[in-house]
Design an enzyme around this catalytic site. Structure first.
Site, PDB file in Angstrom:
ATOM      1  N   ARG A  19       0.811  -1.058   0.069  1.00 48.66           N
ATOM      2  CA  ARG A  19       0.040   0.022  -0.013  1.00 48.66           C
ATOM      3  C   ARG A  19       1.180   1.103  -0.011  1.00 48.66           C
ATOM      4  NH1 ARG A  19      -3.696  -3.059  -0.633  1.00 48.66           N
ATOM      5  NH2 ARG A  19      -4.272  -4.583   0.719  1.00 48.66           N
ATOM      6  N   CYS A  25      -1.665  -0.438  15.571  1.00 51.83           N
ATOM      7  CA  CYS A  25      -1.595  -1.853  16.906  1.00 51.83           C
ATOM      8  C   CYS A  25      -2.227  -1.184  18.351  1.00 51.83           C
ATOM      9  CB  CYS A  25      -1.147  -2.541  16.325  1.00 51.83           C
ATOM     10  SG  CYS A  25       0.436  -1.792  17.126  1.00 51.83           S
TER      11      CYS A  25
HETATM   12  P1  NAD Z   1      -1.400  -7.726   6.922  1.00 55.43           P
HETATM   13  O1  NAD Z   1      -1.138  -8.402   7.749  1.00 55.43           O
HETATM   14  O2  NAD Z   1      -2.967  -7.357   5.571  1.00 55.43           O
HETATM   15  O3  NAD Z   1      -0.136  -6.844   6.054  1.00 55.43           O
HETATM   16  C1  NAD Z   1       0.714  -6.929   6.311  1.00 55.43           C
HETATM   17  C2  NAD Z   1       1.964  -7.802   5.719  1.00 55.43           C
HETATM   18  O4  NAD Z   1       1.568  -9.524   4.622  1.00 55.43           O
HETATM   19  C3  NAD Z   1       1.703  -7.162   4.160  1.00 55.43           C
HETATM   20  O5  NAD Z   1       3.278  -6.778   3.719  1.00 55.43           O
HETATM   21  C4  NAD Z   1       1.218  -8.036   3.417  1.00 55.43           C
HETATM   22  O6  NAD Z   1       1.775  -7.514   1.738  1.00 55.43           O
HETATM   23  C5  NAD Z   1       1.398  -9.069   3.970  1.00 55.43           C
HETATM   24  N1  NAD Z   1       0.958 -10.206   3.916  1.00 55.43           N
HETATM   25  C6  NAD Z   1      -1.110  -9.813   3.286  1.00 55.43           C
HETATM   26  N2  NAD Z   1      -2.005 -10.951   3.256  1.00 55.43           N
HETATM   27  C7  NAD Z   1      -0.494 -12.372   2.970  1.00 55.43           C
HETATM   28  C8  NAD Z   1      -0.966 -13.264   2.522  1.00 55.43           C
HETATM   29  N3  NAD Z   1      -2.217 -13.566   2.303  1.00 55.43           N
HETATM   30  N4  NAD Z   1      -0.080 -14.056   3.096  1.00 55.43           N
HETATM   31  C9  NAD Z   1       1.568 -13.112   3.104  1.00 55.43           C
HETATM   32  N5  NAD Z   1       1.841 -12.315   3.236  1.00 55.43           N
HETATM   33  C10 NAD Z   1       0.121 -11.172   3.206  1.00 55.43           C
HETATM   34  O7  NAD Z   1      -1.804  -6.389   7.459  1.00 55.43           O
HETATM   35  P2  NAD Z   1      -1.677  -4.820   7.281  1.00 55.43           P
HETATM   36  O8  NAD Z   1      -2.975  -4.741   6.797  1.00 55.43           O
HETATM   37  O9  NAD Z   1      -1.002  -4.283   6.308  1.00 55.43           O
HETATM   38  O10 NAD Z   1      -1.693  -3.732   8.818  1.00 55.43           O
HETATM   39  C11 NAD Z   1      -2.746  -3.921   9.280  1.00 55.43           C
HETATM   40  C12 NAD Z   1      -2.748  -5.203  10.590  1.00 55.43           C
HETATM   41  O11 NAD Z   1      -1.319  -4.958  10.874  1.00 55.43           O
HETATM   42  C13 NAD Z   1      -3.367  -4.967  12.029  1.00 55.43           C
HETATM   43  O12 NAD Z   1      -3.370  -6.064  11.924  1.00 55.43           O
HETATM   44  C14 NAD Z   1      -2.666  -4.669  12.912  1.00 55.43           C
HETATM   45  O13 NAD Z   1      -3.175  -4.487  14.087  1.00 55.43           O
HETATM   46  C15 NAD Z   1      -1.395  -4.773  12.566  1.00 55.43           C
HETATM   47  N6  NAD Z   1      -0.241  -4.136  13.328  1.00 55.43           N
HETATM   48  C16 NAD Z   1       0.041  -4.831  14.297  1.00 55.43           C
HETATM   49  C17 NAD Z   1       0.909  -4.189  14.913  1.00 55.43           C
HETATM   50  C18 NAD Z   1       1.702  -5.253  16.603  1.00 55.43           C
HETATM   51  O14 NAD Z   1       3.688  -4.684  16.098  1.00 55.43           O
HETATM   52  N7  NAD Z   1       1.405  -6.163  16.754  1.00 55.43           N
HETATM   53  C19 NAD Z   1       1.915  -2.783  14.726  1.00 55.43           C
HETATM   54  C20 NAD Z   1       1.540  -2.463  13.387  1.00 55.43           C
HETATM   55  C21 NAD Z   1       0.719  -3.242  13.161  1.00 55.43           C
END
Ligand code: NAD
Length: 498
Positions: free
Chosen positions: A177, A281
């Site tokens: 994104r 998060c």
């Molecule tokens: P996401 O899980 O959609 O994506 C995260 C990463 O995974 C991206 O690089 C994406 O390309 C990849 N990805 C997405 N779908 C995938 C799949 N099916 N298979 C393999 N890889 C895949 O998350 P997002 O929407 O980018 O971010 C928001 C989420 O992250 C929220 O749930 C938030 O709470 C969490 N978050 C957690 C923390 C923490 O430290 N716990 C920090 C920031 C964000």
């Protein structure tokens, strides 16, 4: 239209897959760039570069490695405004918030500048007759980080700065994104003197992620994102014997005790609940006032504040928060509000209809506030990740303590009180990884570690702080005895230190 490729072997290279994702400017809703989505072969090219460059970097003394990071800090400061604007335009958060995103990442790079001290091993002289024992920390080799959209500067830096300081080569797969800032950071690391191949950025989607997970030359993977993907990464990474630390989603509660300073608490909830459009998060998404009087007083003060939130384009420095990241995210959050209404929660403030004048195609949403939310509702159980705060009324402290403790997620939690005894009891007993006492977003400072519990974190060891050095190194322990300490004769039973 701008295209974003990959950063491999010290230069930006074009994507060869023919597959691209749109990069939006959420404040206008326009597509501003196309980012290449890597194939397995492109990921492999990055690994080959990393593998070739790592031995020399790993053998470079830690002081020299730290100096590259020190120069990097200087270069990011030089480009701060430019990076913050790019970040705000791709993500949607406001420019002051984007600066905070960069700053919290830089603090971990600063911490990693202490690597000569942080990587020191241990030594015991005379552990047995003529026997000395020492341990050393060595880099793992090639490691990877997969990061989410919501902190495109901070989380990549949390991953690559300590990993590279430890002597590893790094493959970063940022969110598709908002890939602009991660690419710019990689170029700045090169400018700071990092050898080509030590930091590579491979843009992509599931195909690139799966290629990382299956690659036998990648020894560790650090993931941050939603919980279902975190669990998937954790399980699949284990199949090739990788170390994995996978941080997931959250549902962070704020407990409001009857003695809390209600004005300060409302300020804290407004900032932590709605800042960055709730796409953090560590955002507070559940407020738990204890007792009816506390709940009524809280609602009286919260409602006008939520109604008065100033939503604006990312470039408006006076806005409280900007648009959500994509149209899909906006629709998903609005859908959760519809679900909450159907489930019987009281929608005290409804921001679903908000339109930003002059930016009608942007992904904006007004603040929403629910009262009378209960434990069995989906809006309580699931992560919404938008500007929506749910109030769950608790009868007493015991019930308030049990809510975050029994919830599936366990990232952050806060308690608002003037009572030290209650605060101490809460911090000790609550089943959540990071606790704030009158602090709504208790993100630990860089030299402590960050990590949630339960569905918010899979694997061992936290991010940044001393755990990051443990995660990105392996420990070797050497036991030595020289001829003057050797007794005559062979020993057939297990050696014991006498
Ligand atoms: P996401 O899980 O959609 O994506 C995260 C990463 O995974 C991206 O690089 C994406 O390309 C990849 N990805 C997405 N779908 C995938 C799949 N099916 N298979 C393999 N890889 C895949 O998350 P997002 O929407 O980018 O971010 C928001 C989420 O992250 C929220 O749930 C938030 O709470 C969490 N978050 C957690 C923390 C923490 O430290 N716990 C920090 C920031 C964000």
């Amino acid at each position: 239209m701008r295209t974003v490729g990959h950063f491999i072997g010290g230069k930006e290279v074009e994507g060869k897959s023919g597959r691209f994702a749109d990069v939006f400017e959420p404040m206008t809703g326009e597509v501003k760039a196309k980012v290449a989505l890597a194939t397995k072969a492109e990921l492999r090219a990055a690994v080959e570069n990393a593998k070739a460059a790592q031995p020399e970097w790993g053998a470079t003394n830690p002081q020299r490695r730290a100096r590259v990071l020190m120069k990097f800090l200087e270069l990011v400061q030089r480009d701060y405004d430019k990076l913050a604007e790019l970040l705000a335009r791709e993500h949607g958060k406001t420019i002051p918030d984007a600066k905070g995103d960069i700053q919290r990442g830089l603090e971990v790079a600063e911490f990693a500048c202490g690597i000569p001290h942080l990587m020191k091993g241990e030594y015991t002289e005379g552990a047995g007759p003529g026997i000395d024992i020492y341990s050393m920390r060595q880099p793992l080799g090639v490691v990877a980080g997969i990061t989410p959209f919501n902190f495109p500067a901070m989380i990549p830096m949390w991953k690559f700065a300590p990993a590279i300081a430890c002597g590893n080569a790094f493959i970063l797969k940022p969110s598709e994104r908002d890939p602009g800032v991660p690419m710019a950071l990689a170029a700045l690391m090169l400018e700071a003197g990092l050898p080509p191949g030590i930091l590579n950025v491979v843009n992509g989607d599931k195909e690139a992620v799966d290629a990382i997970l299956d690659d036998p030359d990648i020894k560790a993977v650090g993931f941050v994102g939603s919980s279902p993907i975190a669990q998937y990464i954790y399980e699949r990474a284990a199949q090739t014997g990788k170390r994995a630390q996978c941080f997931g989603g959250a549902k962070n509660h704020a407990i409001i005790m009857p003695d809390a300073d209600i004005d300060q608490t409302v300020d804290a909830l407004i900032g932590a609940g709605y800042g960055s459009a709730g796409e953090r998060c560590m955002a507070i998404s559940v407020a738990v006032p204890v007792g009816k009087a506390t709940a009524d007083a809280l609602m009286d003060k919260l409602i006008p504040r939520v109604e008065a939130l100033k939503i604006g384009p990312s470039t408006d420095p006076t806005a409280d928060y900007g648009p959500l990241v994509t149209k899909e995210a906006l629709e998903r959050v609005k859908n959760y509000v519809d679900i909450g209404v159907k489930e019987g929660a009281t929608l005290a403030v409804d921001g679903r209809g908000f339109k930003m004048q002059g930016y009608e195609n942007g992904f904006y949403m007004g603040g929403c506030l629910f009262d009378n939310v209960t434990k069995d509702m989906r809006i309580y159980k699931e992560e919404i990740f938008g500007p929506v705060l749910s109030v769950v009324r608790a009868h007493d402290y015991a019930e308030a303590l049990s809510l975050p403790s029994d919830h599936d997620y366990g990232n952050g939690v806060a308690i608002f009180t003037r009572d030290g005894d209650a605060a101490r009891d809460f911090a000790a007993k609550v089943n959540v990884g990071m606790v704030g006492i009158n602090v709504p977003i208790p993100v630990p400072i860089a030299y402590y570690t960050f990590g949630g519990w339960k569905k918010s974190g899979f694997g061992d060891l936290n991010q940044h702080g001393p755990d990051s050095v443990r995660f990105y190194t392996k420990t070797k322990t050497v036991t030595s005895r020289w001829p003057s300490g050797v007794k005559e004769g062979a020993e057939f039973s297990i050696p014991l230190m006498k």
